[in-house]
Design a protein around this motif. Structure first.
Motif, PDB file in Angstrom:
ATOM      1  N   ILE A  63       1.893   1.544  -2.499  1.00 55.31           N
ATOM      2  CA  ILE A  63       1.441   0.224  -2.053  1.00 55.31           C
ATOM      3  C   ILE A  63       0.442   0.346  -0.903  1.00 55.31           C
ATOM      4  CG2 ILE A  63       2.185  -1.941  -0.989  1.00 55.31           C
ATOM      5  CD1 ILE A  63       4.866  -1.554  -2.514  1.00 55.31           C
ATOM      6  N   GLY A  64       0.689   1.224   0.050  1.00 54.08           N
ATOM      7  CA  GLY A  64      -0.165   1.344   1.233  1.00 54.08           C
ATOM      8  C   GLY A  64      -1.626   1.621   0.915  1.00 54.08           C
ATOM      9  N   PRO A  65      -1.935   2.716   0.193  1.00 59.95           N
ATOM     10  CA  PRO A  65      -3.347   2.979  -0.111  1.00 59.95           C
ATOM     11  C   PRO A  65      -3.989   1.881  -0.969  1.00 59.95           C
ATOM     12  CG  PRO A  65      -2.046   4.952  -0.451  1.00 59.95           C
ATOM     13  CD  PRO A  65      -1.078   3.832  -0.191  1.00 59.95           C
TER      14      PRO A  65
ATOM     15  N   ALA B 270      11.071  -1.038   4.994  1.00 63.85           N
ATOM     16  CA  ALA B 270      11.750  -1.522   3.793  1.00 63.85           C
ATOM     17  C   ALA B 270      11.530  -3.018   3.596  1.00 63.85           C
ATOM     18  CB  ALA B 270      13.244  -1.212   3.872  1.00 63.85           C
ATOM     19  N   VAL B 271      11.570  -3.784   4.669  1.00 65.26           N
ATOM     20  CA  VAL B 271      11.334  -5.227   4.575  1.00 65.26           C
ATOM     21  C   VAL B 271       9.909  -5.497   4.098  1.00 65.26           C
ATOM     22  CG1 VAL B 271      11.111  -7.350   5.941  1.00 65.26           C
ATOM     23  CG2 VAL B 271      13.103  -5.865   6.256  1.00 65.26           C
ATOM     24  N   THR B 272       8.949  -4.749   4.627  1.00 71.97           N
ATOM     25  CA  THR B 272       7.552  -4.926   4.227  1.00 71.97           C
ATOM     26  C   THR B 272       7.364  -4.638   2.746  1.00 71.97           C
ATOM     27  OG1 THR B 272       6.829  -4.319   6.452  1.00 71.97           O
ATOM     28  CG2 THR B 272       5.176  -4.226   4.715  1.00 71.97           C
TER      29      THR B 272
ATOM     30  N   LEU C 217      -4.394  -7.478   6.422  1.00 68.37           N
ATOM     31  CA  LEU C 217      -3.661  -6.830   5.326  1.00 68.37           C
ATOM     32  C   LEU C 217      -4.096  -5.376   5.162  1.00 68.37           C
ATOM     33  CD1 LEU C 217      -3.426  -9.518   2.498  1.00 68.37           C
ATOM     34  CD2 LEU C 217      -1.602  -8.648   3.953  1.00 68.37           C
ATOM     35  N   ALA C 218      -5.372  -5.102   5.393  1.00 65.03           N
ATOM     36  CA  ALA C 218      -5.845  -3.714   5.314  1.00 65.03           C
ATOM     37  C   ALA C 218      -5.150  -2.854   6.372  1.00 65.03           C
ATOM     38  CB  ALA C 218      -7.366  -3.654   5.484  1.00 65.03           C
ATOM     39  N   ALA C 219      -4.999  -3.398   7.575  1.00 64.27           N
ATOM     40  CA  ALA C 219      -4.286  -2.668   8.626  1.00 64.27           C
ATOM     41  C   ALA C 219      -2.834  -2.432   8.228  1.00 64.27           C
ATOM     42  CB  ALA C 219      -4.358  -3.444   9.940  1.00 64.27           C
ATOM     43  N   LEU C 220      -2.204  -3.427   7.627  1.00 62.86           N
ATOM     44  CA  LEU C 220      -0.838  -3.256   7.140  1.00 62.86           C
ATOM     45  C   LEU C 220      -0.789  -2.167   6.068  1.00 62.86           C
ATOM     46  CD1 LEU C 220       2.121  -4.233   7.110  1.00 62.86           C
ATOM     47  CD2 LEU C 220       1.428  -5.835   5.321  1.00 62.86           C
ATOM     48  N   GLY C 221      -1.776  -2.147   5.188  1.00 61.12           N
ATOM     49  CA  GLY C 221      -1.849  -1.099   4.166  1.00 61.12           C
ATOM     50  C   GLY C 221      -1.968   0.287   4.782  1.00 61.12           C
ATOM     51  N   LEU C 222      -2.748   0.398   5.846  1.00 62.12           N
ATOM     52  CA  LEU C 222      -2.872   1.687   6.530  1.00 62.12           C
ATOM     53  C   LEU C 222      -1.543   2.105   7.164  1.00 62.12           C
ATOM     54  CD1 LEU C 222      -6.382   1.322   8.193  1.00 62.12           C
ATOM     55  CD2 LEU C 222      -5.751   2.790   6.249  1.00 62.12           C
ATOM     56  N   LEU C 223      -0.816   1.147   7.717  1.00 59.76           N
ATOM     57  CA  LEU C 223       0.508   1.460   8.282  1.00 59.76           C
ATOM     58  C   LEU C 223       1.473   1.918   7.191  1.00 59.76           C
ATOM     59  CD1 LEU C 223       0.928  -1.398  10.907  1.00 59.76           C
ATOM     60  CD2 LEU C 223       0.686   1.042  11.351  1.00 59.76           C
ATOM     61  N   LEU C 224       1.459   1.248   6.050  1.00 53.53           N
ATOM     62  CA  LEU C 224       2.307   1.669   4.932  1.00 53.53           C
ATOM     63  C   LEU C 224       1.911   3.058   4.452  1.00 53.53           C
ATOM     64  CD1 LEU C 224       2.599  -1.603   2.813  1.00 53.53           C
ATOM     65  CD2 LEU C 224       4.446  -0.426   4.004  1.00 53.53           C
ATOM     66  N   THR C 225       0.609   3.304   4.380  1.00 50.64           N
ATOM     67  CA  THR C 225       0.133   4.627   3.963  1.00 50.64           C
ATOM     68  C   THR C 225       0.642   5.700   4.914  1.00 50.64           C
ATOM     69  OG1 THR C 225      -1.852   3.657   2.991  1.00 50.64           O
ATOM     70  CG2 THR C 225      -1.924   6.020   3.497  1.00 50.64           C
ATOM     71  N   TYR C 226       0.500   5.447   6.204  1.00 48.63           N
ATOM     72  CA  TYR C 226       0.979   6.403   7.194  1.00 48.63           C
ATOM     73  C   TYR C 226       2.480   6.625   7.059  1.00 48.63           C
ATOM     74  CZ  TYR C 226       2.390   8.497  11.551  1.00 48.63           C
ATOM     75  OH  TYR C 226       2.958   9.339  12.474  1.00 48.63           O
TER      76      TYR C 226
END
Length: 145
Positions: free
Chosen positions: A19-21, A77-79, A125-134
């Motif tokens: 999901i992150g990338p 997990a919530v995200t 949302l892009a920043a959130l995606g980067l956090l998920l990726t990390y």
């Protein structure tokens, strides 16, 4: 509050790796190119079969996340779980109320203020995606024991 099991933590990280990338890439490009996409959205909504297919695919993808990821323990997990629900609801709405979705998109594309707000939203949302990726690929794995 108890922590999630090691299996649930691994599953959360696996979903975050995918999901992150995806979210980081798609929303960054969308935030940058949003003004150019005005004609594309009209063409998309003019094809009911394509809208039905897009909605069905989004609903299915959201249900895969909801069914495969049942943990709500911890921010990551919530995200992941909320993302699954968000995608499933968007897919359902594209199937059930495409005219309502189209009017919202059209209103956003015609308003400079709404367009700016949408670009900021997609940037967030892009920043959130980067956090998920990390978190999915690079964060230290919790110790199992």
């Amino acid at each position: 509050m108890t922590t999630a099991s090691p299996e649930a933590q691994r599953r959360t990280r696996a979903f975050a790796r995918v999901i992150g990338p995806y979210v980081a890439t798609f929303t960054t490009i969308y935030a940058i190119r949003l003004p150019e996409l005005q004609g594309l959205t009209g063409d998309l909504f003019d094809q009911p079969g394509l809208m039905l297919l897009l909605g069905a695919m989004m609903l299915a993808a959201g249900l895969v996340i909801i069914g495969g990821h049942r943990s709500w323990r911890g921010p990551l997990a919530v995200t992941v779980s909320l993302f699954g629900w968000f995608v499933a609801i968007r897919g359902f709405l594209l199937i059930a109320t495409p005219a309502t979705i189209r009017s919202g998109v059209d209103a956003t594309m015609l308003s400079p203020v709404a367009m700016t707000a949408a670009r900021v939203f997609f940037g967030a949302l892009a920043a959130l995606g980067l956090l998920l990726t990390y978190a999915g690929w690079f964060a230290r794995r919790p110790a199992t024991g």
